[in-house]
Each structure stands twice: as structure tokens, then as C-alpha cells.
Scaffold this motif. Structure first.
Motif, PDB file in Angstrom:
ATOM      1  N   ALA A   1      -0.330  -0.484 -15.854  1.00 13.70           N
ATOM      2  CA  ALA A   1      -1.395  -1.171 -15.127  1.00 13.70           C
ATOM      3  C   ALA A   1      -2.021  -2.286 -15.940  1.00 13.70           C
ATOM      4  CB  ALA A   1      -2.467  -0.166 -14.723  1.00 13.70           C
TER       5      ALA A   1
ATOM      6  N   SER B   1      -1.414  -0.830  -7.905  1.00 15.39           N
ATOM      7  CA  SER B   1      -2.351  -0.905  -9.033  1.00 15.39           C
ATOM      8  C   SER B   1      -1.634  -1.098 -10.367  1.00 15.39           C
ATOM      9  CB  SER B   1      -3.209   0.360  -9.095  1.00 15.39           C
ATOM     10  OG  SER B   1      -3.962   0.526  -7.920  1.00 15.39           O
TER      11      SER B   1
ATOM     12  N   GLU C   1      -1.337   3.004  -3.886  1.00 17.24           N
ATOM     13  CA  GLU C   1      -1.782   3.054  -5.286  1.00 17.24           C
ATOM     14  C   GLU C   1      -0.778   2.437  -6.233  1.00 17.24           C
ATOM     15  OE1 GLU C   1      -4.016   6.102  -3.041  1.00 17.24           O
ATOM     16  OE2 GLU C   1      -1.895   5.528  -3.182  1.00 17.24           O
TER      17      GLU C   1
ATOM     18  N   ASN D   1      -0.892   5.469 -10.353  1.00 17.50           N
ATOM     19  CA  ASN D   1      -1.806   4.462 -10.887  1.00 17.50           C
ATOM     20  C   ASN D   1      -2.525   4.933 -12.144  1.00 17.50           C
ATOM     21  OD1 ASN D   1      -3.227   6.384  -9.435  1.00 17.50           O
ATOM     22  ND2 ASN D   1      -4.800   4.957  -8.770  1.00 17.50           N
TER      23      ASN D   1
END
Length: 630
Positions: free
Chosen positions: A362, A432, A429, A356
Motif C-alpha cells: 500500500a 488500497s 479493498e 489492504n
């Protein structure tokens, strides 16, 4: 005062003449030459509709004139639409020879119907830029191109029908800075195998004699040819190279350590060859490197840890090699990474939770925030800047098929770790990475559940988790993936009902096959009432197990809590046994009293019954005697 006014007026007219090129007087000879050039094409979308006798040629679409002389010096006629809708179809007309001051000629991505590149182009000695990329030329590349003594950028690639039988003319192009010969058959040169030098590479000496003298060469694209042999240390002589593409050839051997001498290198393609060994440590010296494409080779060893120090890296494509060892945690440091393709290797370990940290994945892809722009190569001609340049392309496996990405490559966000030996669970994660468009973790040994919040990855178009050991139910949030057009969850241990949504039910049943406990559309197995009680029994069984575990634990704790205290405390022990002794006496007295009460009760009851019987008998006797006397 009057002189100053005249000077100001002259300057104003000069500025206006510089700003409004279409007001320049067009050279009539060049105007008629361009009209004849237009007649050799068909123009289905009327791109050249402004080319007419009414308007001056300096205002025509794609035509640039010199601001002073009004002579045509640039023709921008490349197809702006990759789909081919705006293609010019026809052949090149010799009328171009009348454009004596032409420096820039772009005819890329048009359709010249497989005709050969005309030899008269070699007579246009003023050309500094010539782009015939992907224009459907075929046949022999004319050696007359060697007469282009001023050429700086030459793009002949993308024409799979072209070939060269004598490549010596390339050595005459001394000013050349950018060269693209992709898809051209170069091995027909009869001297191709004869010129072997100490460079350790089986390439024609004509090319390397020429290349070794051009230390300022910035782009070299020899992809999709029949080159073979090993790379020697000749690369260290081209320290101005920013883009090197030797992909799709038959090159072999190890990648030389001298590659680290290319300090300006931004993009490096060696895909689809037979290179072996590991990734050289010296490549870490290429601090501007933004793209590594070593896919489909025989490279081995660990993926080097220093790769996390290459902060400019945006593309890592190492699929279909023999890399082993744990998944490199250092990749998490590459905040600019948008494409990670490590598929079909022997990587082991778990998927790191730190993915992440890759902030480029992201964020939502945007043409405005184009991180890929640092890989572009812009072209300058004097004070004029062209919007054209060398374009990177990449072959990616998305939605189960190979596709070539060029124009939209900067907007792609992909993670492909399929066909490895990865274990553990899918880290939560990873959800994300909101901008991710394709995630492929298939054919590993992953366990556990699919992350519950996977639905927040709203830009996901392709998700492949097949052939793992995933269990549990499919998260309900997966229905939020409205862009999802490819899904494969087959051959896991998933159970329960497939979440209901128009999108999920439209997928092929084969995308869910191999999960015996999975039910619901699009599978033929319905979630009937038999599915419910089975789940209730499992729940009850689980509760019963926890009850016995709790009871056993309570008994052990209570028993040893009391016994342990009595064993440790003598006074407590005496008091406890005295209490038991007194309790025993009280119980004995109570039980004796109860026993006597029971005996007395039954004795009285028996005595009363007996007296009643005697009285009854005496009464009957009297009655009988009285009757006899009467």
C-alpha cells in the motif's frame, strides 16, 4: 612540552595517511603488473582510464591498497552496469600473480569470451574472496582452485558453459563460508552416483562429506544443476545457513521436517524440482525467513495457516503446484509482503477483503525504504566492508512473460492469483494497494463488477482480469492508470462503451474480445444509436417492473390494513357497515331524484314540441280556407 608536540604531530600524520589512501606510495612492481593486466582487456567505456604511469596505483579506479604497506590487496573490477555497457572484454593475464598480497578479486559480469578459468588462480593463496559470477567463462573448472586455502567467499555461478569432472578439490576449502555454483554442470563427476550415504540424497559424497564438516556455511547455491534424488536430514547440520538455493534441479520426495533446524534461514529456494507432499510445519521455526520460493513442484495440501505468523516474509512464490482449499486469510497479517504468487493451483473461496492490511503493497516503492535489505548478505574483510554480497534473484511472470528480477527485485510489488478456482467478487479493498505494479486475477470464477476506484492504483503497470465472469461497465477511473502497459479484460461479460483515453485505445482488440456487449475502440464494434435505445429500453423495463412491484405491494398492504382492522375491531366493523348502509341510502335517493329530473325534463320537452306542432297545423288550415273563398 616539545615531546608532546612531536607525538601530536605524529598522530596527525598517521590519521592523514589513513584517510588519504591515494597518497600512499604505490609498489612499482605491482603498478607495472596492473598495467600489463589492463593490456589484456578492451575497455569500451574507459573504466580504467585512471590506470596510467602518471598517477600512483593506489588512486586508480577499483584498486585498494593497504593503509600501512601500500601493497594492493583488493581489486573491485566487477561490472557495475547489468546492461553490459561497462563490460571489460578479454582474458585474464598471469600478471595477477605478482599481486602477492591480493585478498579480494571481483571480476563479475565482464566478458571473458568463453575462455576457461585459468589454473594460475589457484596459486593466489592470499585470496579470501573470488567472484567470477556471470563473467562468460566456459570449460573445465580447474581443480587448482582447491589450493585457495584462505578462501571464504567463492562465486563461480552464472557461467553456463562451466563443468566439473572431479569435484574432490572442494573438500580442501575449509574456511569457505559462501559458495555459488549456479548454472555449473556438476554431474560429470564419475563418482556422482557411486557415493550414496544414509543421508537420503543422490549427491556425490565428496560434496556432502565436505558440507557436513562446515557447520559455519552461510550461503549454499547449487541451483541450475542436474542434482536428483531426495533431501535427507543432512540439512540440520548447517544451522548457520542464511541462504539456500537448490532450485532448477531434479530433486524429488518430500521436504524434510529437519528443515526447521535452520533457524538462521532467510531465503529458501526449491523451485523447479519435483518435490511432493506439503509444506513442513517445522518451517515455522525459521523465524527470520523472508523469502519462500517453492514454485513449479508437485506440492499439495492446504497452504498452512502458520504462514501468517512469519512476520518477516516478503516473498511467497508457490505457483504451479497442487495446493487446494480456501485462500489463506492469514496472509493478510504479513505487512512486509511485496510479492505474492499463488498462480496455477487449485485454491478456492473468495479473495479476502483484508488484503489492504499488507502495508508494504500500500506504499509507494522506494530505494530508500528497502525492506529487502534484510535478505542481503554483506561481506567483511578485516575492517574493510565491501558493498558486494550475495544477490537474490527471482523468476516472475509479469505482463504475460517470464522475467528474472535481481537488482530491482526490492522495488517490485506483485499479486498473482491466476489459474485457480477463486469465486465471489473483486474486493474494493484491493484498490488500497496503491504501490501494486502487477495484478493478475485471470482464469478464475470471479463475478460482479470491476472496482469503480481502481484508478487510484496509479503505479499499476499490468492488469489481467481475463477469463472470469465479470459484468457491468469498465470503470471510467481506469483511464487514470497512466503507467498501464499491459491490460487483458477478454472473455468476461462486460458491457457498454470502453472508456476513452489515448492509452486504452492503443491496446490490442484481443485484450477486450469475448465481451459481446462491449463496444468502442479498439474493438471494431461501434457504439451506434442502436446501442442507446437498447439501454433505454432496459431502463424503462426496469422502471416498469419496479412500478408493478410497488403497486402490488401497496395494494396488499392497503387491503389487509383495512380488512385486518375490521376483522379485529367489532365496533369498527359495525360503524363501517352502518356507514356503507347510510351511503347506499343517500346514493339511492340521489339516483332516484336524478332519474325523476331526467323524466320530467324529457316530458316537458316532448309536450312543448307537440303543442308547437298543433298550432302550426291550425294556422296552415286557416290560410288554405281563406284562399279558397277569395
Amino acid at each position: 612540552m616539545r615531546n608532546s608536540e612531536l607525538i601530536m604531530m605524529f598522530l596527525l600524520l598517521a590519521v592523514l595517511s589513513l584517510c588519504k589512501t591515494n597518497s600512499l606510495a604505490c609498489n612499482e612492481r605491482e603498478k607495472h603488473a596492473l598495467l600489463r593486466f589492463k593490456q589484456s582487456f578492451t575497455d569500451p567505456t574507459n573504466r580504467l582510464s585512471s590506470w596510467s604511469l602518471i598517477e600512483g596505483c593506489c588512486g586508480w579506479a577499483g584498486v585498494r591498497c593497504d593503509n600501512v604497506s601500500g601493497r594492493v590487496f583488493e581489486l573491485h573490477l566487477g561490472n557495475p552496469d547489468d546492461s553490459g555497457k561497462s563490460t571489460l572484454v578479454g582474458k585474464l593475464s598471469p600478471a595477477l600473480l605478482e599481486l602477492e598480497h591480493l585478498k579480494f578479486l571481483n571480476l563479475s559480469l565482464n566478458d571473458f569470451r568463453g575462455t576457461p578459468i585459468p589454473s594460475f588462480l589457484g596459486s593466489m593463496s592470499s585470496l579470501t574472496y573470488l567472484n567470477l559470477w556471470g563473467a562468460l567463462f566456459s570449460g573445465l573448472v580447474p581443480h587448482q582452485l582447491g589450493n585457495l586455502s584462505s578462501i571464504r567467499q567463492l562465486y563461480l555461478g552464472g557461467n553456463s558453459g562451466l563443468y566439473v569432472d572431479n569435484f574432490s578439490w572442494i573438500s580442501l576449502l575449509s574456511p569457505l563460508e559462501s559458495l555459488d555454483l549456479g548454472w555449473i554442470d556438476l554431474h560429470r563427476d564419475i563418482h556422482w552416483l557411486d557415493y550414496m550415504k544414509s543421508l537420503g540424497i543422490y549427491l556425490t559424497s565428496v560434496i556432502f562429506n565436505w558440507l557436513n564438516e562446515r557447520s559455519k556455511l552461510r550461503i549454499l547455491d547449487l541451483s541450475n544443476n542436474a542434482l536428483y534424488g531426495e533431501l535427507g536430514h543432512c540439512l540440520m547440520r548447517w544451522q548457520s545457513l542464511t541462504h539456500l538455493n537448490l532450485g532448477s534441479n531434479n530433486l524429488s520426495g518430500e521436504i524434510p521436517e529437519s528443515i526447521g533446524s535452520l533457524f538462521s534461514l532467510k531465503a529458501f529456494h526449491l523451485h523447479n524440482n519435483s518435490f511432493s507432499g506439503g509444506i513442513p510445519l517445522s518451517l515455522n521455526n525459521c523465524t527470520f525467513l523472508g523469502l519462500i520460493d517453492f514454485a513449479e513442484n508437485k506440492l499439495t495440501g492446504n497452504i498452512p495457516s502458520w504462514i501468517g505468523e512469519s512476520t518477516h516474509l516478503m516473498v511467497i512464490r508457490l505457483r504451479s503446484n497442487e495446493f487446494f482449499g480456501d485462500f489463506p486469510q492469514q496472509i493478510c497479517r504479513l505487512s512486509s509482503l511485496i510479492i505474492l504468487d499463488l498462480a496455477n493451483n487449485r485454491l478456492s473461496g473468495s479473495i479476502p477483503r483484508c488484503l489492504n492490511n499488507v502495508s508494504a503493497m500500500a506504499t509507494i516503492p522506494s530505494a530508500i525504504d528497502d525492506k529487502f535489505s534484510t535478505l542481503k548478505f554483506s561481506i567483511y574483510l578485516g575492517l574493510q566492508r565491501s558493498s558486494l554480497g550475495y544477490r537474490e534473484d527471482l523468476i516472475l511472470v509479469v505482463k504475460g512473460r517470464k522475467s528474472t528480477y535481481t537488482n530491482i527485485l526490492p522495488l517490485v510489488r506483485i499479486v498473482d492469483l491466476s489459474c485457480n478456482n477463486l469465486s465471489g467478487g473483486i474486493p474494493i479493498e484491493i484498490s488500497s494497494l496503491f504501490g501494486l505494479q502487477s495484478l493478475n486475477l485471470s482464469q478464475n470464477h470471479l463475478m460482479g463488477r470491476i472496482p469503480e476506484n481502481i484508478g487510484v492504483m496509479k503505479y499499476l503497470e499490468s492488469l489481467d482480469l481475463s477469463n472470469n465472469h465479470l459484468s457491468g461497465e469498465i470503470p471510467q477511473s481506469i483511464t487514470y492508470l497512466t503507467f498501464l502497459s499491459y491490460l487483458d479484460l477478454s472473455y468476461n461479460n462486460l458491457s457498454g462503451r470502453i472508456p476513452s483515453s489515448t492509452q486504452l485505445q492503443s491496446f490490442n482488440p484481443l485484450d477486450f474480445i469475448g465481451n459481446p456487449e462491449l463496444c468502442g475502440a479498439p474493438l471494431l464494434k461501434n457504439c451506434t444509436e442502436n446501442e442507446g435505445p437498447q439501454g433505454d429500453e432496459n431502463v424503462e423495463g426496469s422502471e416498469r417492473s419496479w412500478f408493478f412491484i410497488g403497486a402490488a405491494t401497496g395494494f396488499i398492504v392497503g387491503f389487509w390494513g383495512v380488512c385486518g382492522a375490521l376483522l379485529c375491531k367489532r365496533a369498527w366493523r359495525h360503524a363501517y357497515f352502518k356507514f356503507l348502509n347510510n351511503t347506499k341510502d343517500r346514493v339511492h335517493v340521489v339516483m332516484t331524484a336524478l332519474k325523476w329530473s331526467w323524466v320530467c325534463y324529457h316530458f316537458r320537452r316532448y309536450h312543448m314540441i307537440s303543442l308547437g306542432c298543433l298550432r302550426g297545423c291550425n294556422q296552415e288550415g286557416r290560410e288554405e280556407r281563406g284562399g279558397g273563398e277569395s
